[in-house]
Design a protein around this motif. Sequence first.
Motif, PDB file in Angstrom:
ATOM      1  N   ARG A  94       0.821  -1.209   0.000  1.00 40.96           N
ATOM      2  CA  ARG A  94       0.000   0.000   0.000  1.00 40.96           C
ATOM      3  C   ARG A  94       0.853   1.258   0.000  1.00 40.96           C
ATOM      4  N   VAL A  95       1.960   1.208   0.757  1.00 35.84           N
ATOM      5  CA  VAL A  95       2.859   2.358   0.764  1.00 35.84           C
ATOM      6  C   VAL A  95       3.455   2.528  -0.631  1.00 35.84           C
ATOM      7  N   ARG A  96       3.855   1.394  -1.216  1.00 40.31           N
ATOM      8  CA  ARG A  96       4.450   1.455  -2.565  1.00 40.31           C
ATOM      9  C   ARG A  96       3.449   1.957  -3.597  1.00 40.31           C
ATOM     10  N   ASN A  97       2.166   1.708  -3.356  1.00 38.83           N
ATOM     11  CA  ASN A  97       1.130   2.176  -4.276  1.00 38.83           C
ATOM     12  C   ASN A  97       1.142   3.686  -4.435  1.00 38.83           C
ATOM     13  N   TYR A  98       1.702   4.365  -3.438  1.00 37.69           N
ATOM     14  CA  TYR A  98       1.687   5.827  -3.491  1.00 37.69           C
ATOM     15  C   TYR A  98       2.837   6.409  -4.314  1.00 37.69           C
ATOM     16  N   ILE A  99       3.785   5.562  -4.732  1.00 36.81           N
ATOM     17  CA  ILE A  99       4.896   6.074  -5.549  1.00 36.81           C
ATOM     18  C   ILE A  99       4.391   6.732  -6.836  1.00 36.81           C
ATOM     19  N   PRO A 100       3.475   6.083  -7.569  1.00 41.75           N
ATOM     20  CA  PRO A 100       2.980   6.740  -8.792  1.00 41.75           C
ATOM     21  C   PRO A 100       2.223   8.033  -8.529  1.00 41.75           C
ATOM     22  N   ILE A 101       1.836   8.288  -7.294  1.00 40.18           N
ATOM     23  CA  ILE A 101       1.181   9.557  -6.972  1.00 40.18           C
ATOM     24  C   ILE A 101       2.242  10.586  -6.596  1.00 40.18           C
ATOM     25  N   LEU A 102       3.201  10.149  -5.764  1.00 37.22           N
ATOM     26  CA  LEU A 102       4.169  11.093  -5.207  1.00 37.22           C
ATOM     27  C   LEU A 102       5.133  11.633  -6.252  1.00 37.22           C
ATOM     28  N   ILE A 103       5.609  10.776  -7.153  1.00 38.86           N
ATOM     29  CA  ILE A 103       6.602  11.259  -8.115  1.00 38.86           C
ATOM     30  C   ILE A 103       6.044  12.377  -8.996  1.00 38.86           C
ATOM     31  N   PRO A 104       4.884  12.183  -9.655  1.00 43.99           N
ATOM     32  CA  PRO A 104       4.378  13.315 -10.440  1.00 43.99           C
ATOM     33  C   PRO A 104       4.111  14.554  -9.583  1.00 43.99           C
ATOM     34  N   LEU A 105       3.673  14.343  -8.360  1.00 41.71           N
ATOM     35  CA  LEU A 105       3.365  15.481  -7.479  1.00 41.71           C
ATOM     36  C   LEU A 105       4.627  16.277  -7.168  1.00 41.71           C
ATOM     37  N   ILE A 106       5.704  15.557  -6.842  1.00 35.84           N
ATOM     38  CA  ILE A 106       6.953  16.239  -6.501  1.00 35.84           C
ATOM     39  C   ILE A 106       7.540  16.918  -7.737  1.00 35.84           C
ATOM     40  N   VAL A 107       7.534  16.182  -8.849  1.00 31.76           N
ATOM     41  CA  VAL A 107       8.081  16.759 -10.080  1.00 31.76           C
ATOM     42  C   VAL A 107       7.335  18.040 -10.431  1.00 31.76           C
ATOM     43  N   SER A 108       6.015  18.011 -10.326  1.00 30.13           N
ATOM     44  CA  SER A 108       5.276  19.195 -10.741  1.00 30.13           C
ATOM     45  C   SER A 108       5.451  20.323  -9.722  1.00 30.13           C
ATOM     46  N   ALA A 109       5.642  19.975  -8.452  1.00 28.19           N
ATOM     47  CA  ALA A 109       5.876  21.030  -7.457  1.00 28.19           C
ATOM     48  C   ALA A 109       7.201  21.726  -7.742  1.00 28.19           C
ATOM     49  N   ILE A 110       8.220  20.932  -8.094  1.00 31.04           N
ATOM     50  CA  ILE A 110       9.523  21.527  -8.398  1.00 31.04           C
ATOM     51  C   ILE A 110       9.419  22.386  -9.651  1.00 31.04           C
ATOM     52  N   ARG A 111       8.749  21.821 -10.659  1.00 29.53           N
ATOM     53  CA  ARG A 111       8.598  22.569 -11.905  1.00 29.53           C
ATOM     54  C   ARG A 111       7.864  23.880 -11.651  1.00 29.53           C
ATOM     55  N   ARG A 112       6.816  23.784 -10.843  1.00 33.95           N
ATOM     56  CA  ARG A 112       6.029  24.975 -10.539  1.00 33.95           C
ATOM     57  C   ARG A 112       6.858  26.028  -9.806  1.00 33.95           C
ATOM     58  N   SER A 113       7.709  25.575  -8.881  1.00 33.49           N
ATOM     59  CA  SER A 113       8.478  26.561  -8.127  1.00 33.49           C
ATOM     60  C   SER A 113       9.531  27.216  -9.014  1.00 33.49           C
ATOM     61  N   LEU A 114      10.092  26.449  -9.960  1.00 33.11           N
ATOM     62  CA  LEU A 114      11.046  27.066 -10.882  1.00 33.11           C
ATOM     63  C   LEU A 114      10.340  28.116 -11.737  1.00 33.11           C
ATOM     64  N   GLU A 115       9.141  27.775 -12.187  1.00 33.91           N
ATOM     65  CA  GLU A 115       8.385  28.740 -12.992  1.00 33.91           C
ATOM     66  C   GLU A 115       8.055  29.979 -12.181  1.00 33.91           C
ATOM     67  N   LEU A 116       7.690  29.762 -10.943  1.00 34.70           N
ATOM     68  CA  LEU A 116       7.354  30.881 -10.067  1.00 34.70           C
ATOM     69  C   LEU A 116       8.577  31.782  -9.886  1.00 34.70           C
ATOM     70  N   ALA A 117       9.740  31.164  -9.698  1.00 37.05           N
ATOM     71  CA  ALA A 117      10.964  31.935  -9.522  1.00 37.05           C
ATOM     72  C   ALA A 117      11.240  32.778 -10.767  1.00 37.05           C
ATOM     73  N   GLU A 118      11.057  32.158 -11.936  1.00 40.84           N
ATOM     74  CA  GLU A 118      11.283  32.916 -13.174  1.00 40.84           C
ATOM     75  C   GLU A 118      10.307  34.072 -13.302  1.00 40.84           C
ATOM     76  N   ALA A 119       9.036  33.784 -12.980  1.00 37.49           N
ATOM     77  CA  ALA A 119       8.022  34.837 -13.072  1.00 37.49           C
ATOM     78  C   ALA A 119       8.352  35.983 -12.122  1.00 37.49           C
ATOM     79  N   MET A 120       8.861  35.625 -10.936  1.00 39.78           N
ATOM     80  CA  MET A 120       9.212  36.668  -9.966  1.00 39.78           C
ATOM     81  C   MET A 120      10.388  37.501 -10.445  1.00 39.78           C
ATOM     82  N   GLU A 121      11.387  36.805 -10.993  1.00 34.86           N
ATOM     83  CA  GLU A 121      12.566  37.536 -11.488  1.00 34.86           C
ATOM     84  C   GLU A 121      12.163  38.490 -12.603  1.00 34.86           C
ATOM     85  N   SER A 122      11.276  38.026 -13.473  1.00 33.37           N
ATOM     86  CA  SER A 122      10.904  38.873 -14.602  1.00 33.37           C
ATOM     87  C   SER A 122      10.032  40.038 -14.134  1.00 33.37           C
ATOM     88  N   ARG A 123       9.577  39.988 -12.902  1.00 32.27           N
ATOM     89  CA  ARG A 123       8.847  41.134 -12.369  1.00 32.27           C
ATOM     90  C   ARG A 123       9.694  41.849 -11.329  1.00 32.27           C
TER      91      ARG A 123
END
Lengths: 274, 264
Positions: B180-209
Amino acid sequence: MIEVKDVHFSYPTGVEALKGVSLSIGEGEFVAIMGQNGAGKTTLIKHFNGLLKPSKGEVLVDGVSTRDVSVAKLARTVGFVFQNPDHQLFSDTVYEEIAFGLRNFGFDAETVEKRVDWALNLLDLTEYAKTSPFLLSGGERKRVALASVLAWDPKVVILDEPTIGQDHRQKENLRQFIVQLNGQGKTVVVVTHDVEFVAECGPRVILMTGGEVIADGEAKKILTDTTLTLSASIVPPQITQIFLGLSDFGVPSDVIDVSEAKRILMDYLRGAGY
Amino acid sequence: MSVFQGFRFRRVTSPIHSLDPRAKFVFVLALFVVAVLFSDLVPLLVLFFVPLPFVLAAGVRREWLRSLRGAVFLAVLIFVFNFVFGYLYKTSTTAVLLEFSFAMSLRFVVLVESFSVFFLTTSPDHLSLALEQSHVPYDFTFAFTTAVRFVPVLAEEAETIMDAQKARGLELERGNFLKRVRNYIPILIPLIVSAIRRSLELAEAMESRAWGASPKHTNLYVLKLRRGDFVILIFSVVLLVVGVYVRYFVSIPHLSTFLPPLPF
């Protein structure tokens, strides 16, 4: 195939997203569900594989109510490709990504291998089999997501906004691919805003607004009805707009196909002595 | 995800919403400290009812109840753990143990309910204002409010990802504990990847402002303590003083001493 009977659905926040939707989708049909943002399109298709269960009414897939079976069971028949591939990609390689669903459904190792190879080939991804899906471009990731669903050969394929972020060539490939799938007898349901895309495909169109179905019929009839398109916040295809503007010259107003339009105009011009 | 719902801010006007966030925070902190001081049922029962008038005055009863419902699972877990381990190690009689375990889970509920009131009635903007005007460096303030703001976004994203994986035949509830714990890997990886991607985008948006272009900046709104805020502050201090006094100078009765002994 899919039978929707007076389905109401409210989110826990209290928003009523579906207000009595009834429709039926036959085997081998090609359906496009259109409408403005918040019309309830995505909510509706999430009922088709049981991700959402109706608050009132019922949804039957192959005669079985979605309330009585698990999503995993329904997913075997109804494949659902989400809008954003990044919401599902997680494996080390494209190969593993496509094998994920197959393993969940309990296919044996030999079949998994065969089906993955088949899906890779189908979507022109064979060269990326050992690549990480995270290193691919947006369009390629979308294809991996599609392959990962088609791999288990579901009878119904649902595509949520498949054309978003795709360039023209990818879109054309996708169109041919969908038409080909449908030609092989699969039921295809597409949710999209892309009027031109629908005009080129020419499926049955279901128009939604405010959680209700306001029109259901041939693409040609619905996309050229300006009252309908206006109330669903979409615009008729460009070629239709031209023909609507030219209606004083006696050209038909229900044209969505470019080659048909060309033929009509040629005939008209020849008749006028050019 | 229902726990998150209990912390989601909704913009309404009420006497509680317009209180200074600093005063409210002091109140929550006082409640927190007093709740942690006690491990007896009677004072915790009293504390349980302290935030109620605030909830009613703020008109957030529904959301608040939802956060409590979200906390039920963990509260039950705390109860079971305390009881089972206390029972195994024979720390005291069953009746006292029952009361203690119940007090422990009630303590957790008190903490959840008080923080829930705070977050339900304080807008993220107010919160950052309060931090900033307490001389916390703006970089930290910004990071904090951004984190708070993205909690519901991430919760929603997690739900979409779960749907996407369920549509590929993933059954989260299947298998033994490890599976059951392992079942959450397919949920956690996309979640973490998208959180990182989102924060990089946010940083870029902030710099450009032009983020950080001027070291000093001013705010349109300046927080000022008003009469209501002082009332809350005084109330918090009284709560704290009474709490400490009762804890150290008053002997607290056990409910179980009033009841007939249990048969086991």
